[in-house]
Design a protein around this motif. Structure first.
Motif, PDB file in Angstrom:
ATOM      1  N   PRO A  40       0.823  -1.219   0.000  1.00 13.89           N
ATOM      2  CA  PRO A  40       0.000   0.000   0.000  1.00 13.89           C
ATOM      3  C   PRO A  40       0.857   1.269   0.000  1.00 13.89           C
ATOM      4  CG  PRO A  40      -0.894  -1.602   1.530  1.00 13.89           C
ATOM      5  CD  PRO A  40       0.420  -2.150   1.070  1.00 13.89           C
ATOM      6  N   GLY A  41       0.520   2.189  -0.890  1.00 18.51           N
ATOM      7  CA  GLY A  41       1.239   3.459  -0.957  1.00 18.51           C
ATOM      8  C   GLY A  41       2.624   3.361  -1.535  1.00 18.51           C
ATOM      9  N   THR A  42       2.943   2.252  -2.201  1.00 13.90           N
ATOM     10  CA  THR A  42       4.293   2.077  -2.724  1.00 13.90           C
ATOM     11  C   THR A  42       4.653   3.196  -3.690  1.00 13.90           C
ATOM     12  OG1 THR A  42       5.784   0.532  -3.856  1.00 13.90           O
ATOM     13  CG2 THR A  42       3.515   0.616  -4.642  1.00 13.90           C
ATOM     14  N   ASP A  43       5.855   3.728  -3.569  1.00 13.57           N
ATOM     15  CA  ASP A  43       6.339   4.777  -4.464  1.00 13.57           C
ATOM     16  C   ASP A  43       7.855   4.677  -4.531  1.00 13.57           C
ATOM     17  OD1 ASP A  43       6.535   6.931  -6.147  1.00 13.57           O
ATOM     18  OD2 ASP A  43       6.421   8.420  -4.553  1.00 13.57           O
ATOM     19  N   CYS A  44       8.320   4.058  -5.575  1.00 13.51           N
ATOM     20  CA  CYS A  44       9.758   3.911  -5.796  1.00 13.51           C
ATOM     21  C   CYS A  44       9.971   3.793  -7.289  1.00 13.51           C
ATOM     22  CB  CYS A  44      10.305   2.683  -5.060  1.00 13.51           C
ATOM     23  SG  CYS A  44       9.629   1.113  -5.639  1.00 13.51           S
ATOM     24  N   GLY A  45      11.218   3.737  -7.701  1.00 18.27           N
ATOM     25  CA  GLY A  45      11.520   3.671  -9.110  1.00 18.27           C
ATOM     26  C   GLY A  45      10.891   2.488  -9.810  1.00 18.27           C
ATOM     27  N   VAL A  46      10.883   1.339  -9.157  1.00 17.16           N
ATOM     28  CA  VAL A  46      10.291   0.147  -9.760  1.00 17.16           C
ATOM     29  C   VAL A  46       8.791   0.333  -9.931  1.00 17.16           C
ATOM     30  CG1 VAL A  46       9.802  -2.304  -9.397  1.00 17.16           C
ATOM     31  CG2 VAL A  46      12.086  -1.412  -8.926  1.00 17.16           C
ATOM     32  N   ALA A  47       8.139   0.889  -8.919  1.00 17.46           N
ATOM     33  CA  ALA A  47       6.703   1.124  -9.010  1.00 17.46           C
ATOM     34  C   ALA A  47       6.379   2.121 -10.114  1.00 17.46           C
ATOM     35  CB  ALA A  47       6.172   1.630  -7.670  1.00 17.46           C
ATOM     36  N   ARG A  48       7.198   3.152 -10.238  1.00 20.86           N
ATOM     37  CA  ARG A  48       6.953   4.146 -11.288  1.00 20.86           C
ATOM     38  C   ARG A  48       7.145   3.542 -12.681  1.00 20.86           C
ATOM     39  NH1 ARG A  48       9.320   7.288  -7.153  1.00 20.86           N
ATOM     40  NH2 ARG A  48      11.448   7.015  -7.968  1.00 20.86           N
ATOM     41  N   ALA A  49       8.124   2.664 -12.814  1.00 20.49           N
ATOM     42  CA  ALA A  49       8.328   1.985 -14.098  1.00 20.49           C
ATOM     43  C   ALA A  49       7.113   1.139 -14.452  1.00 20.49           C
ATOM     44  CB  ALA A  49       9.587   1.122 -14.031  1.00 20.49           C
ATOM     45  N   ALA A  50       6.547   0.462 -13.450  1.00 23.10           N
ATOM     46  CA  ALA A  50       5.353  -0.351 -13.685  1.00 23.10           C
ATOM     47  C   ALA A  50       4.165   0.518 -14.067  1.00 23.10           C
ATOM     48  CB  ALA A  50       5.037  -1.165 -12.433  1.00 23.10           C
ATOM     49  N   ARG A  51       4.028   1.676 -13.407  1.00 27.55           N
ATOM     50  CA  ARG A  51       2.886   2.548 -13.688  1.00 27.55           C
ATOM     51  C   ARG A  51       2.901   3.070 -15.120  1.00 27.55           C
ATOM     52  NH1 ARG A  51       4.343   5.470  -8.598  1.00 27.55           N
ATOM     53  NH2 ARG A  51       3.316   4.337  -6.902  1.00 27.55           N
ATOM     54  N   HIS A  52       4.071   3.207 -15.691  1.00 25.82           N
ATOM     55  CA  HIS A  52       4.180   3.712 -17.058  1.00 25.82           C
ATOM     56  C   HIS A  52       3.822   2.660 -18.100  1.00 25.82           C
ATOM     57  CE1 HIS A  52       7.265   6.893 -15.515  1.00 25.82           C
ATOM     58  NE2 HIS A  52       6.025   7.322 -15.432  1.00 25.82           N
ATOM     59  N   ARG A  53       3.713   1.380 -17.679  1.00 28.03           N
ATOM     60  CA  ARG A  53       3.532   0.312 -18.673  1.00 28.03           C
ATOM     61  C   ARG A  53       2.496  -0.720 -18.238  1.00 28.03           C
ATOM     62  NH1 ARG A  53       9.586  -1.491 -20.272  1.00 28.03           N
ATOM     63  NH2 ARG A  53       8.416  -2.698 -21.797  1.00 28.03           N
ATOM     64  N   PRO A  54       1.295  -0.296 -17.870  1.00 24.45           N
ATOM     65  CA  PRO A  54       0.288  -1.253 -17.395  1.00 24.45           C
ATOM     66  C   PRO A  54      -0.120  -2.274 -18.452  1.00 24.45           C
ATOM     67  CG  PRO A  54      -0.724   0.889 -17.791  1.00 24.45           C
ATOM     68  CD  PRO A  54       0.762   1.090 -17.871  1.00 24.45           C
ATOM     69  N   VAL A  55      -0.179  -1.847 -19.708  1.00 23.57           N
ATOM     70  CA  VAL A  55      -0.584  -2.777 -20.761  1.00 23.57           C
ATOM     71  C   VAL A  55       0.483  -3.848 -20.957  1.00 23.57           C
ATOM     72  CG1 VAL A  55      -1.150  -3.013 -23.208  1.00 23.57           C
ATOM     73  CG2 VAL A  55      -2.034  -1.062 -21.910  1.00 23.57           C
ATOM     74  N   ASP A  56       1.743  -3.458 -20.869  1.00 20.65           N
ATOM     75  CA  ASP A  56       2.826  -4.432 -20.997  1.00 20.65           C
ATOM     76  C   ASP A  56       2.797  -5.442 -19.850  1.00 20.65           C
ATOM     77  OD1 ASP A  56       3.822  -3.477 -23.355  1.00 20.65           O
ATOM     78  OD2 ASP A  56       5.424  -2.289 -22.451  1.00 20.65           O
ATOM     79  N   VAL A  57       2.514  -4.965 -18.642  1.00 21.72           N
ATOM     80  CA  VAL A  57       2.436  -5.879 -17.501  1.00 21.72           C
ATOM     81  C   VAL A  57       1.254  -6.824 -17.679  1.00 21.72           C
ATOM     82  CG1 VAL A  57       2.300  -6.077 -14.988  1.00 21.72           C
ATOM     83  CG2 VAL A  57       3.499  -4.139 -16.010  1.00 21.72           C
ATOM     84  N   ALA A  58       0.148  -6.318 -18.200  1.00 21.67           N
ATOM     85  CA  ALA A  58      -1.014  -7.167 -18.459  1.00 21.67           C
ATOM     86  C   ALA A  58      -0.676  -8.235 -19.493  1.00 21.67           C
ATOM     87  CB  ALA A  58      -2.189  -6.314 -18.933  1.00 21.67           C
TER      88      ALA A  58
END
Length: 232
Positions: A147-165
């Protein structure tokens, strides 16, 4: 021939993951999950298992909004000291160690964690990764998804939700349940995930098919709690 040491470590990691899952599933969240740290005379095995599972040993406390158990904090700190990443360690190992150290610092109980030690590693390797590798690496770093995660890895994931899907679907098709569960954990907190993915049903399917591995169950349960925005 199977390496007996590797087999013992795998068993220890699974046992520890089972303890975390038990706490997440309605047990007493004040109870320590890192006990025993290892068999008598074999504490190193228990500490190695903690190092593999990483900051997730504190997940019951984190998800309940309570201070993690003091025994778990002490065990995590000992694992951080005992198993620092090597100079040539993989980025996932460096990030996992960073997450453990940051978790200790956030609890204000660590004598080894300092602000200098929790400076974020870089994510260049992740930003440039093809979607297949991105999903794999995010799954390995599932413990960073809280919960509330905010780090470089999380930001990288947020930029690519379709790729993660896409990676989640690929992992399911390949029957890689651990990777699917880890990817699903990240998808639970990402905006822009295609509704056609059917994440809730997908998580249930992954749990059903891969639930004999407690690490799969841990990620799926964490994903479900994150998705629901609930406390345990």
């Amino acid at each position: 021939m199977e390496n007996p040491d590797a087999s013992r470590l795998t068993g220890a990691v699974q046992e520890l993951a089972s303890q975390v899952v038990s706490a997440l599933s309605g047990g007493d969240h004040s109870e320590a999950v890192c006990r025993p740290a290892g068999a008598p005379g074999d504490e190193g095995l228990g500490l190695a298992a903690i190092r593999v599972l990483g900051a997730d040993v504190l997940l019951p406390g984190v998800m309940s909004g309570r201070t993690p158990n003091a025994e778990d904090l002490a065990a995590l700190e000992k694992a951080v000291v005992t198993f620092p990443p090597a100079p040539d360690a993989a980025p996932t190992s460096v990030w996992s160690h960073w997450a453990m150290t940051r978790a200790l610092l956030e609890q204000g109980t660590s004598a080894v964690a300092s602000s200098a030690q929790v400076q974020e590693p870089d994510t260049v390797w992740l930003d440039r990764a093809p979607w297949q590798l991105l999903t794999h690496q995010l799954a390995v770093l599932g413990a960073l998804c809280v919960p509330g995660t905010d780090c470089g890895v999380a930001r990288a994931a947020r930029h690519r939700p379709v790729d993660v899907a896409r990676g989640f679907v690929r992992a399911v098709r390949r029957r890689d349940w651990l990777q699917a569960a880890g990817a699903g954990r990240w998808l639970a907190v990402l905006d822009g995930v295609p509704t056609t993915l059917g994440l809730d049903a997908g998580l249930e399917f992954v749990s059903f098919m891969g639930g004999t591995d407690p690490r799969v169950t841990l990620h799926v349960r964490a994903a479900q709690l994150l998705r629901a925005g609930t406390r345990v």
